[in-house]
Enzyme design. Sequence first.
Site, PDB file in Angstrom:
ATOM      1  N   HIS A 283       0.993  -1.185  -0.011  1.00 51.92           N
ATOM      2  CA  HIS A 283       0.089   0.027   0.000  1.00 51.92           C
ATOM      3  C   HIS A 283       0.970   1.096  -0.024  1.00 51.92           C
ATOM      4  O   HIS A 283       2.007   1.192   0.539  1.00 51.92           O
ATOM      5  CB  HIS A 283      -0.823  -0.049   1.239  1.00 51.92           C
ATOM      6  CG  HIS A 283      -1.906   0.757   1.426  1.00 51.92           C
ATOM      7  ND1 HIS A 283      -1.792   2.183   1.860  1.00 51.92           N
ATOM      8  CD2 HIS A 283      -3.255   0.872   1.136  1.00 51.92           C
ATOM      9  CE1 HIS A 283      -2.952   2.848   1.799  1.00 51.92           C
ATOM     10  NE2 HIS A 283      -3.850   2.083   1.519  1.00 51.92           N
TER      11      HIS A 283
ATOM     12  N   ASP B 171       2.674  -4.793   8.124  1.00 51.45           N
ATOM     13  CA  ASP B 171       1.535  -3.843   8.199  1.00 51.45           C
ATOM     14  C   ASP B 171       0.361  -4.890   8.017  1.00 51.45           C
ATOM     15  O   ASP B 171      -0.134  -5.795   7.072  1.00 51.45           O
ATOM     16  CB  ASP B 171       1.479  -3.317   6.763  1.00 51.45           C
ATOM     17  CG  ASP B 171       0.296  -2.657   6.238  1.00 51.45           C
ATOM     18  OD1 ASP B 171      -0.825  -2.846   7.194  1.00 51.45           O
ATOM     19  OD2 ASP B 171       0.103  -1.905   5.131  1.00 51.45           O
TER      20      ASP B 171
ATOM     21  N   GLN C  74      -4.859  -5.746   6.798  1.00 56.82           N
ATOM     22  CA  GLN C  74      -5.807  -6.345   6.256  1.00 56.82           C
ATOM     23  C   GLN C  74      -5.809  -7.714   6.998  1.00 56.82           C
ATOM     24  O   GLN C  74      -6.772  -8.678   6.920  1.00 56.82           O
ATOM     25  CB  GLN C  74      -5.652  -6.878   4.821  1.00 56.82           C
ATOM     26  CG  GLN C  74      -5.557  -5.402   4.065  1.00 56.82           C
ATOM     27  CD  GLN C  74      -7.053  -4.785   4.145  1.00 56.82           C
ATOM     28  OE1 GLN C  74      -7.928  -5.478   3.992  1.00 56.82           O
ATOM     29  NE2 GLN C  74      -7.230  -3.682   3.694  1.00 56.82           N
TER      30      GLN C  74
ATOM     31  N   LYS D 223     -10.720  -0.479  10.290  1.00 57.71           N
ATOM     32  CA  LYS D 223     -10.671  -1.571   9.357  1.00 57.71           C
ATOM     33  C   LYS D 223     -11.096  -2.921  10.136  1.00 57.71           C
ATOM     34  O   LYS D 223     -11.496  -3.802   9.589  1.00 57.71           O
ATOM     35  CB  LYS D 223      -9.447  -2.037   8.572  1.00 57.71           C
ATOM     36  CG  LYS D 223      -9.113  -0.803   7.583  1.00 57.71           C
ATOM     37  CD  LYS D 223      -8.048  -1.197   6.454  1.00 57.71           C
ATOM     38  CE  LYS D 223      -7.341  -0.195   5.945  1.00 57.71           C
ATOM     39  NZ  LYS D 223      -8.040   0.431   4.974  1.00 57.71           N
TER      40      LYS D 223
ATOM     41  N   CYS E 136      -4.814   2.494  -4.015  1.00 57.56           N
ATOM     42  CA  CYS E 136      -3.489   2.799  -3.089  1.00 57.56           C
ATOM     43  C   CYS E 136      -2.258   1.892  -3.455  1.00 57.56           C
ATOM     44  O   CYS E 136      -1.357   1.768  -2.219  1.00 57.56           O
ATOM     45  CB  CYS E 136      -3.454   3.319  -1.891  1.00 57.56           C
ATOM     46  SG  CYS E 136      -4.581   4.382  -1.121  1.00 57.56           S
TER      47      CYS E 136
END
Lengths: 406, 135
Positions: free
Chosen positions: A121, A198, A201, A224, A364
């Site tokens: 991202h 990261d 998700q 999220k 992104c």
Amino acid sequence: MSFEVAAVRRQFPILSAAIDGKPVHYLDNGASAQTPEAVLDAVRTYETTARANVLRGVHRLAERATEAYENARAEVAGFLSVAPDEVVFTGGCTAAINLVAFSYGSLLQAGDRIILSELEHHSNIVPWQLLRQRHGVEIDVIPVTVAGRIDLNALPRLLTERTKLISLAHVSNVTGALLDVHAVVTLARTVGAKVMLDGAQRIPHGPVDVPALGVDFYVFAGHKAYGPNGIGALWARPEHLAAMPPFHGGGSMIGRVTFAETTWAEPPRRFEAGTPPIGPAIGLGAACTWMRGLDWKGAHAHEMALVERVMDGLQKIDGAQLFGPPGLQSRYPVVSFTLDGVHPHDVAQTLDSFGVAVRAGHHCCQPLMDRFDLDGTTRVSLAPYNDESDIDALLTGVEHAARMLR
Amino acid sequence: MNDQLYQERIVALAKAKTGAGKLAAPTKSARRDNPLCGDRVTIDVRLDEGGRIAELAHQVRGCLLCQASASALASVAVGSKAADIERLRLDAERAVGREEGEAREPFSAFAPVKAHKSRQDCVLLPFEALKEALS
């Protein structure tokens, strides 16, 4: 504790609300998930029974606020199986990455190297480019396979003695591919490089045993993960937090301030300058508690059965091409696809007219789109509250777009 | 189902692809990107001695609205100067509801975009590219 989708859905007020007279089929969870009553209640309870600033006042409301804020930190820490004082609240996942890039980055030397991947991202690319401008570090990029996975076969030849950090998506926001963290950590250790994940998700799909992963930094976003906007979290090994200088200066992050010299507070306070987003942090704590109460074995099986339904359905639509891993192994419930001759925004706009919310475009991830020469993809991203009716509405809408716009 | 945006006239304009492609020897070219959605328009123009557009070609990597707008623009731009293009742009802005007044053909086709604020820039992107090419 067993998984029943109807019972989960009932906890999310927006899923039974009519949007322009109809319920919404919400399949844009990768951008922002919906929030359950438990989170709304926690934020409302703070705002109506404990609203005050934290860490400062001695009155009862201030004490209640501080207790709720620190309890939230403990709830997040529990979700990650780490100690509360290793968790820093940030303004979001992007803010957490920028914090690491600035503070940990300031410990690096010109010529040191950082490894990213082609599917990151922008939030895990641009902060490192800013560090490159400030500090003269170099960036190496792991390519992506045709199946939309980070190609770890290419990692060994990128590793050097100057490689200090490898920062990768735990789960791709475009392809849903799960990173082989063990392989990355094993390779990183051969040169002493640190690893950051990261987790934006990954976190919305169940607790993560961060110590078992063997990484150094882990970041994620609240919105999220069924929590409020404006909150995220950074976990880092305590020795890294102890070595890192502050990112922002202000109240709360200090030991003692004089005009001659100021000393810093110990972590995590050192990295939480000013009044933090108290209500959102409390909401994120509640979201972590809510997530811990879910039967994730059942929820994951449910999510992946829906992924299979999406993939099978799309494969039957003329012109639809799946983008990403071809199967269900080592992936999370994100499915990207293209429709030949139809721009992803036109697919998404058509789906909106069927009451289906998806994301379309570059997500992104422009370098990933460039790699595959794509204008963008249409992305379906699922949460445990999605059901078969959501997928059937999606497929009906895609069929319509294929018929009308091609 | 509410499928008002992709009405026949817009789809027809996009599919007509009027002016789609490149010019062999453009006098000027310009490319504009919409960073929000990633749409990209490249416009080539050949100008005559009087500064009027003698030929125009466009390459659109973007959505149907952007393609339709570029196609509509190409269908009426030949013979125009920069000031004429501004008048055409006003038509497009009127069609999508950004300006008062009635839009003329062919841009009146974009009236359904009025209700979709996030898509209005898709219609205007080809004008941005052409403006830059003529500047």
